[in-house]
Design an enzyme around this catalytic site. Structure first.
Site, PDB file in Angstrom:
ATOM      1  N   HIS A  81       1.121  -1.232   0.263  1.00 26.27           N
ATOM      2  CA  HIS A  81       0.068  -0.005   0.039  1.00 26.27           C
ATOM      3  C   HIS A  81       0.844   1.271  -0.095  1.00 26.27           C
ATOM      4  CE1 HIS A  81      -2.930   2.893   1.390  1.00 26.27           C
ATOM      5  NE2 HIS A  81      -3.928   2.077   1.064  1.00 26.27           N
ATOM      6  N   PHE A  82       1.094   1.651  -1.011  1.00 24.07           N
ATOM      7  CA  PHE A  82       1.452   1.346  -2.290  1.00 24.07           C
ATOM      8  C   PHE A  82       2.761   1.302  -2.495  1.00 24.07           C
ATOM      9  CE2 PHE A  82      -2.587   3.957  -2.137  1.00 24.07           C
ATOM     10  CZ  PHE A  82      -3.539   2.935  -2.669  1.00 24.07           C
TER      11      PHE A  82
END
Length: 141
Positions: free
Chosen positions: A49-50
């Site tokens: 993420h991410f």
């Protein structure tokens, strides 16, 4: 009252990787607590993420706020050793991305109680700017 990470572990059941509060910087038991999370690039959640643009998940910011609120409840003598669970989240808003290197300042003020249920207003800030706000409900068990 201030608490380091080891002292927080004596109050909350959370452990790595889910202990999301590094320090309680101030607390008035049963009223409010203020804490800190130092966000680092080594956080496990950044793996997904991410990976190309690290952003702390909003749900984990809310969890960190809830942990601070739980400390405010569990530092009351009558709640020592109990478990505090989420009862609800209302009006959550995310205003600023939280990224590695940020110091997340967390504050939760308990606003009402009805039996084993507590309510609080919570705010997370980075450099004085609001990152997230929410109204939280706690169930004390």
């Amino acid at each position: 009252m201030t608490l380091n990470s080891n002292e927080i572990m004596e109050i909350l059941p959370h452990r790595f990787p889910f202990q999301l509060v590094d320090r309680i910087t101030d607390c008035e038991p049963g009223q409010w607590a203020t804490g800190r999370k130092c966000v680092t690039v080594n956080e496990q959640f950044f793996c997904g993420h991410f990976p190309q643009k690290h952003v702390m998940p909003g749900v984990l910011i809310i969890e960190a706020l809830a942990q601070v609120g739980a400390v405010a409840l569990l530092t009351e003598p009558e709640h020592k050793g109990k478990l505090v669970l989420f009862g609800g989240i209302k009006n959550a808003r995310f205003k600023k991305q939280v990224v590695p290197g940020d110091v997340l300042e967390l504050h939760c003020e308990l606003t009402a109680r009805r039996g084993p249920v507590g309510f609080g207003k919570a705010v997370a800030k980075v450099d004085g700017q609001i990152a997230a706000i929410a109204e939280l409900t706690f169930a004390i068990g």
